[in-house]
Design a protein around this motif. Structure first.
Motif, mmCIF file in Angstrom:
data_model
loop_
_atom_site.group_PDB
_atom_site.id
_atom_site.type_symbol
_atom_site.label_atom_id
_atom_site.label_comp_id
_atom_site.label_asym_id
_atom_site.label_seq_id
_atom_site.Cartn_x
_atom_site.Cartn_y
_atom_site.Cartn_z
ATOM 1 N N TYR A 56 -3.931 3.968 6.563
ATOM 2 C CA TYR A 56 -4.287 3.728 5.094
ATOM 3 C C TYR A 56 -4.042 2.312 4.835
ATOM 4 C CZ TYR A 56 0.412 4.819 4.246
ATOM 5 O OH TYR A 56 1.862 4.970 4.220
ATOM 6 N N ALA A 75 -6.761 7.366 -4.524
ATOM 7 C CA ALA A 75 -7.924 6.995 -3.814
ATOM 8 C C ALA A 75 -8.405 5.852 -4.841
ATOM 9 C CB ALA A 75 -9.096 8.212 -4.160
ATOM 10 N N ARG A 76 -8.414 4.489 -4.099
ATOM 11 C CA ARG A 76 -8.862 3.412 -4.859
ATOM 12 C C ARG A 76 -10.393 3.515 -5.293
ATOM 13 N NH1 ARG A 76 -7.203 -0.863 -0.566
ATOM 14 N NH2 ARG A 76 -8.092 0.805 0.608
ATOM 15 N N ASP A 103 -10.742 5.439 1.002
ATOM 16 C CA ASP A 103 -9.206 6.064 1.126
ATOM 17 C C ASP A 103 -9.523 7.669 1.127
ATOM 18 O OD1 ASP A 103 -7.990 3.481 0.837
ATOM 19 O OD2 ASP A 103 -8.011 3.629 -1.322
ATOM 20 N N TYR A 104 -10.309 8.260 0.089
ATOM 21 C CA TYR A 104 -10.394 9.571 -0.095
ATOM 22 C C TYR A 104 -11.348 10.130 1.304
ATOM 23 C CZ TYR A 104 -12.245 14.293 -1.528
ATOM 24 O OH TYR A 104 -12.285 15.707 -1.636
ATOM 25 N N GLY A 151 -6.628 -0.499 3.868
ATOM 26 C CA GLY A 151 -7.975 0.055 4.245
ATOM 27 C C GLY A 151 -8.297 0.608 5.836
ATOM 28 N N HIS A 179 -13.463 2.622 -2.503
ATOM 29 C CA HIS A 179 -12.948 2.357 -1.269
ATOM 30 C C HIS A 179 -13.068 3.669 -0.577
ATOM 31 C CE1 HIS A 179 -10.879 -1.352 -1.125
ATOM 32 N NE2 HIS A 179 -10.733 -1.361 -2.396
ATOM 33 N N TYR A 238 -9.408 10.195 4.442
ATOM 34 C CA TYR A 238 -8.345 11.298 4.475
ATOM 35 C C TYR A 238 -9.117 12.537 4.647
ATOM 36 C CZ TYR A 238 -4.776 14.424 2.549
ATOM 37 O OH TYR A 238 -3.665 15.134 2.459
ATOM 38 N N ARG A 244 -0.024 5.420 -1.705
ATOM 39 C CA ARG A 244 -0.632 6.261 -0.737
ATOM 40 C C ARG A 244 -0.913 7.610 -1.480
ATOM 41 N NH1 ARG A 244 -3.023 8.146 3.328
ATOM 42 N NH2 ARG A 244 -2.096 9.718 4.568
ATOM 43 N N TYR A 285 0.854 -1.426 -0.034
ATOM 44 C CA TYR A 285 -0.053 -0.094 0.012
ATOM 45 C C TYR A 285 0.808 1.241 0.031
ATOM 46 C CZ TYR A 285 -3.712 -3.263 0.938
ATOM 47 O OH TYR A 285 -4.678 -4.350 0.847
#
Length: 379
Positions: free
Chosen positions: A123, A104-105, A110-111, A126, A108, A114, A101, A97
């Motif tokens: 992160y 944005a998957r 991620d965003y 997940g 998911h 964040y 970094r 991962y």
């Protein structure tokens, strides 16, 4: 502004989840369980093994889920104090991962994580949003089910459809629950199950994933559980079910099928059989006015395709604020609806335990319905 993570569900019986996918451990704390409930470790292991990846259609990450109960249980019985569960993470590959970094998957968290936590979130894999957290949820579910089974309440989930392949719906309850609960790939029609597995493997070979629909039944809940309006049984169950990341839709009974029915087809006629009130059909999934009517509680959940796929996808680097393209590396399930079944059972068991405790008091989970305010039916 106070920023916090809401990780607790339940009023009388509650569950708090903690941990991250690549952290030291994941775990759960149960509060409000009555003392004197026997812990069925065989049941816990059955649930955990159904959630645990094992074959070609599951992620290659292999965790033993060697859970430890640190408090709240003595000599195999609940003490009435908080039950702390910890499961170590051992098979982690955080380096998978590091290179992504900031990217944005798609589909998911991620965003959104964040933005909400200002970049301080874990992160890797997940973090706290990972399906890995459901390992602790499932062990806790085994404790809830230990109590419910002693009350004659059974819960089971099977795969209803995927990739245009359909299993048959529950028709003979509660007998069919023993069948699906004993299977690692829970279906009522084994031939359809084999076709589903082939469809999953085909998607995997293409670097893709598929979604599906699962069906859950809860048998043995007495009439009168639940509240009207904002704490309806459907509402509270849906609240809990939508906490599972892969679930994007919930329908009770005939659900959206009601849209194509007339009232004469949709209504569940009442009848008195052997001195008890029942219904001749169960289109409403065992719930009227937000309150259980004594019939099996039946609902379907829509499970989205696993968002981690190796096919190239457009996305953004939200740290550099620029467009990019990514192909997700790492170890991921081509379909999660099989492994999500015991998680749904666990969340449902938590909800039923909490709703029963709110109606009858927490001791009902130990002592049963004798001497409670459960109304006696006339006739």
């Amino acid at each position: 502004m106070v920023i916090c993570m809401k990780n607790t569900f339940g009023q009388s019986v509650s569950l708090t989840l903690f941990g991250e996918s690549h952290g030291e451990a994941v775990g759960a704390v149960i509060d409000g369980m009555a003392p004197g409930i026997e812990i069925d470790n065989t049941l816990i292991e059955r649930l955990a093994s159904k959630r645990r990846p094992a074959g070609l259609i599951d992620t290659a990450r292999r965790e033993n889920d060697d859970y430890r109960i640190l408090s709240g249980v003595r000599n195999g019985m609940t003490t009435g104090t908080p039950i702390a569960i910890v499961i170590p993470n051992k098979d982690t590959r955080s380096a998978d991962y590091e290179s992504t970094r900031g990217s944005a998957r798609p589909s998911h968290a991620d965003y959104t994580a964040y933005v909400k936590y200002h970049g301080y979130e874990d992160y890797r894999g997940g973090g706290h949003f990972s399906g890995r957290i459901t390992a602790a949820l499932t062990v806790a579910g085994g404790i809830f089910l230990s109590a419910l089974n002693k009350l004659g309440i059974e819960i089971g989930t099977h795969i209803l459809s995927c990739a245009g392949i359909c299993d048959r719906s529950f028709a003979s309850l509660p007998e069919e629950l023993a069948d699906v609960n004993g299977q690692s790939f829970p279906v009522l029609d084994p031939e359809q199950g084999e076709k589903m597995i082939s469809a999953i493997l085909e998607a995997k070979s293409l670097g893709d994933s598929i979604g599906g629909k699962v069906q859950t039944a809860v048998c043995g809940v007495p009439a009168g559980v639940g509240e009207p309006w904002f704490d309806s049984l459907e509402g509270v169950l849906s609240h809990a079910l939508f906490s599972i990341g892969g679930i994007k839709g919930v329908e009770f009974g005939a659900g959206f099928g009601f849209c194509d029915m007339r009232g004469s087809e949709a209504n569940d006629s009442f009848a008195c059989k052997n001195g008890r009130i029942t219904t001749l059909s169960n289109n409403n999934g065992g719930i009227n006015g937000g309150i259980s009517n004594g019939m099996p509680i039946v609902f379907n959940c829509a499970v989205k395709p696993t968002p981690s796929i190796s096919i190239s996808q457009e996305t953004v680097d939200f740290i550099k604020n620029e467009n990019t393209v990514m192909s997700i590396k790492g170890r991921h399930d081509p379909a999660i609806f099989k492994r999500i079944c015991p998680v749904i059972d666990s969340v449902t068991a938590l909800t039923v335990c909490d709703m029963l405790a709110q109606r009858y008091g927490t001791d009902v989970l130990k002592n049963g319905f004798a001497g409670t305010a459960e109304p006696k039916q006339k006739g």
